[in-house]
Design a protein around this motif. Structure first.
Motif, PDB file in Angstrom:
ATOM      1  N   SER A 122      43.619  36.902  50.554  1.00  0.00           N
ATOM      2  CA  SER A 122      44.102  38.281  50.633  1.00  0.00           C
ATOM      3  C   SER A 122      44.249  38.819  49.215  1.00  0.00           C
ATOM      4  O   SER A 122      44.060  38.103  48.231  1.00  0.00           O
ATOM      5  CB  SER A 122      45.445  38.348  51.362  1.00  0.00           C
ATOM      6  N   ASP A 123      44.625  40.079  49.125  1.00  0.00           N
ATOM      7  CA  ASP A 123      44.831  40.693  47.816  1.00  0.00           C
ATOM      8  C   ASP A 123      46.035  40.109  47.089  1.00  0.00           C
ATOM      9  O   ASP A 123      46.169  40.268  45.875  1.00  0.00           O
ATOM     10  CB  ASP A 123      45.028  42.204  47.960  1.00  0.00           C
ATOM     11  N   THR A 124      46.917  39.473  47.836  1.00  0.00           N
ATOM     12  CA  THR A 124      48.115  38.891  47.238  1.00  0.00           C
ATOM     13  C   THR A 124      47.809  37.500  46.706  1.00  0.00           C
ATOM     14  O   THR A 124      47.364  36.628  47.455  1.00  0.00           O
ATOM     15  CB  THR A 124      49.247  38.783  48.267  1.00  0.00           C
ATOM     16  N   PRO A 125      48.014  37.250  45.422  1.00  0.00           N
ATOM     17  CA  PRO A 125      47.716  35.918  44.861  1.00  0.00           C
ATOM     18  C   PRO A 125      48.565  34.840  45.520  1.00  0.00           C
ATOM     19  O   PRO A 125      49.759  35.035  45.786  1.00  0.00           O
ATOM     20  CB  PRO A 125      48.074  36.077  43.380  1.00  0.00           C
ATOM     21  N   ARG A 126      47.933  33.702  45.805  1.00  0.00           N
ATOM     22  CA  ARG A 126      48.661  32.556  46.342  1.00  0.00           C
ATOM     23  C   ARG A 126      48.300  31.319  45.538  1.00  0.00           C
ATOM     24  O   ARG A 126      47.175  31.183  45.063  1.00  0.00           O
ATOM     25  CB  ARG A 126      48.352  32.351  47.829  1.00  0.00           C
ATOM     26  N   PRO A 127      49.245  30.384  45.366  1.00  0.00           N
ATOM     27  CA  PRO A 127      48.998  29.199  44.542  1.00  0.00           C
ATOM     28  C   PRO A 127      47.959  28.264  45.168  1.00  0.00           C
ATOM     29  O   PRO A 127      47.991  28.006  46.373  1.00  0.00           O
ATOM     30  CB  PRO A 127      50.365  28.518  44.477  1.00  0.00           C
ATOM     31  N   GLY A 129      46.764  24.642  43.583  1.00  0.00           N
ATOM     32  CA  GLY A 129      46.939  23.787  42.427  1.00  0.00           C
ATOM     33  C   GLY A 129      47.820  24.480  41.405  1.00  0.00           C
ATOM     34  O   GLY A 129      48.821  25.122  41.744  1.00  0.00           O
ATOM     35  N   HIS A 130      47.447  24.405  40.129  1.00  0.00           N
ATOM     36  CA  HIS A 130      48.187  25.097  39.086  1.00  0.00           C
ATOM     37  C   HIS A 130      47.692  26.528  38.878  1.00  0.00           C
ATOM     38  O   HIS A 130      48.168  27.222  37.975  1.00  0.00           O
ATOM     39  CB  HIS A 130      48.075  24.329  37.764  1.00  0.00           C
ATOM     40  N   GLY A 131      46.745  26.956  39.708  1.00  0.00           N
ATOM     41  CA  GLY A 131      46.191  28.296  39.562  1.00  0.00           C
ATOM     42  C   GLY A 131      46.599  29.211  40.685  1.00  0.00           C
ATOM     43  O   GLY A 131      47.319  28.828  41.613  1.00  0.00           O
ATOM     44  N   LEU A 132      46.120  30.455  40.599  1.00  0.00           N
ATOM     45  CA  LEU A 132      46.368  31.457  41.628  1.00  0.00           C
ATOM     46  C   LEU A 132      45.039  31.973  42.152  1.00  0.00           C
ATOM     47  O   LEU A 132      44.105  32.220  41.389  1.00  0.00           O
ATOM     48  CB  LEU A 132      47.192  32.616  41.065  1.00  0.00           C
ATOM     49  N   LEU A 133      44.979  32.178  43.471  1.00  0.00           N
ATOM     50  CA  LEU A 133      43.774  32.622  44.164  1.00  0.00           C
ATOM     51  C   LEU A 133      44.043  33.945  44.849  1.00  0.00           C
ATOM     52  O   LEU A 133      45.083  34.132  45.481  1.00  0.00           O
ATOM     53  CB  LEU A 133      43.374  31.568  45.210  1.00  0.00           C
ATOM     54  N   ARG A 134      43.081  34.884  44.742  1.00  0.00           N
ATOM     55  CA  ARG A 134      43.195  36.132  45.489  1.00  0.00           C
ATOM     56  C   ARG A 134      41.808  36.635  45.870  1.00  0.00           C
ATOM     57  O   ARG A 134      40.807  36.300  45.225  1.00  0.00           O
ATOM     58  CB  ARG A 134      43.937  37.207  44.689  1.00  0.00           C
ATOM     59  N   ASP A 138      34.994  43.099  46.711  1.00  0.00           N
ATOM     60  CA  ASP A 138      33.573  42.924  47.022  1.00  0.00           C
ATOM     61  C   ASP A 138      33.314  41.816  48.023  1.00  0.00           C
ATOM     62  O   ASP A 138      32.168  41.456  48.295  1.00  0.00           O
ATOM     63  CB  ASP A 138      32.774  42.669  45.738  1.00  0.00           C
ATOM     64  N   GLY A 139      34.368  41.256  48.610  1.00  0.00           N
ATOM     65  CA  GLY A 139      34.206  40.171  49.572  1.00  0.00           C
ATOM     66  C   GLY A 139      34.206  38.801  48.928  1.00  0.00           C
ATOM     67  O   GLY A 139      33.986  37.796  49.611  1.00  0.00           O
ATOM     68  N   GLY A 140      34.463  38.740  47.642  1.00  0.00           N
ATOM     69  CA  GLY A 140      34.542  37.470  46.935  1.00  0.00           C
ATOM     70  C   GLY A 140      35.983  37.081  46.684  1.00  0.00           C
ATOM     71  O   GLY A 140      36.905  37.485  47.403  1.00  0.00           O
ATOM     72  N   PHE A 141      36.182  36.304  45.627  1.00  0.00           N
ATOM     73  CA  PHE A 141      37.533  35.889  45.276  1.00  0.00           C
ATOM     74  C   PHE A 141      37.571  35.570  43.789  1.00  0.00           C
ATOM     75  O   PHE A 141      36.543  35.425  43.120  1.00  0.00           O
ATOM     76  CB  PHE A 141      37.963  34.660  46.087  1.00  0.00           C
TER      77      PHE A 141
END
Length: 311
Positions: A122-127, A129-134, A138-141
């Motif tokens: 989602s648009d909201t970053p989530r942990p 590992g030690h990083g953040l994913l969002r 464009d349908g990517g991340f």
């Protein structure tokens, strides 16, 4: 979207004179007489230093915008032990041989995504590992993690197991304006393992960007390892003076080597840009030396031959 077209930009404007006899000198033997001396040749069609700096500025601005908010708050943090610091200082003080500028530090951080990560994009970053994913529009991340090596004057990272899909790239950058990449596919060595470029400072950011539209599907199959940090010591950066440009590399060489960029108004002025500052890793230590472009005798081509000390 910003994607640099090459993993390494050639910035050299001129090439050095080829190794051989000096014009007007008498060869000591008949074999040497076959060696030719040629004039310096200006590189044609390449990127100027100013163009490369402008491109890096654009890339850095884009990466700072793409980086999920909060990445710098929870870095992967490493530091050299007292013994490791002592070993590095001792190696830097040794005379003879290639100059030691840093040492490696084990991280072994596995970056792996799973089906749950894909489902919760989602648009909201989530942990992760030690990083953040969002997710990205464009349908990517985008996933990013910071790495800090306490007390380092410069930093690079060692990655392994990288095998990115065609629509994803990896980057390494700092807050101060340096940005490198993209590292694509299995990296520049095409085996999934490589050392990144070096950024000034004790902190760098690894950023993975998928451009869509199949981000969720591709995410589950991506994994790699942040294997090591390359801790570059203060002595190396101090040798560069106020500028972080390799052309300021004046005091770090052995006495028998004169850096032409430290002198002005000499016959070497036209060929200063043909010298490269290099780093390589051997065992636990990071070394540095220089290499010089050599001109050839074929006027219709420009092959970037690089002469080094072959350490």
């Amino acid at each position: 979207m910003v994607r640099r077209l090459s993993e390494c930009s050639v910035l050299v404007i001129v090439a050095l004179i080829a190794a051989g006899t000096v014009a007007g000198a008498t060869p000591p033997n008949s074999a040497a007489s076959s060696i030719k001396s040629v004039s310096a040749e200006t590189f044609v069609g390449g990127m100027t230093a100013e163009q490369d700096a402008a491109g890096m500025a654009v890339l850095h601005g884009w990466l700072m915008q793409e980086m999920p908010a909060g990445v710098l708050n929870n870095p992967i943090r490493v530091s050299l032990s007292a013994q490791e610091q002592s070993e590095l200082q001792k190696r830097q003080q040794e005379k003879g041989g290639p100059a030691v500028v840093g040492r490696t530090k084990l991280i072994s951080e596995v970056v792996r995504f799973n089906a749950l990560d894909a489902a919760l994009l989602s648009d909201t970053p989530r942990p992760v590992g030690h990083g953040l994913l969002r997710a990205t529009p464009d349908g990517g991340f985008v996933w990013a993690a910071a790495v800090v090596s306490e007390g380092a004057a410069a930093l690079r990272v060692h990655l392994s197991g990288l095998n990115l899909p065609d629509d994803a790239d990896l980057y390494f950058f700092n807050e101060q304006g340096q940005a490198f990449g993209p590292y694509s596919g299995k990296g520049p060595n095409r085996d999934g393992e490589f050392w990144s470029d070096t950024v000034i400072g004790s902190q760098g950011v690894i950023l993975l960007r998928h451009y869509g539209p199949n981000g969720a599907a591709d995410l589950k199959g991506i994994s790699f390892v942040i294997a090591d940090a390359g801790h570059i010591g203060q002595a190396f950066i101090a040798s560069l003076g106020r500028s972080i440009s390799p052309e300021s590399f004046c005091s770090f060489n052995v006495p028998c080597i004169e850096n032409a960029s430290c002198h002005n108004g000499t016959p070497a002025d036209p060929v200063k840009s043909a010298v490269a500052l290099e780093q390589w890793v051997s065992g636990a230590f990071i070394y540095t030396c220089t290499g010089s472009l050599l001109n050839d005798t074929v006027t219709t081509s420009q092959i970037p031959y690089l002469l080094t000390a072959n350490h």
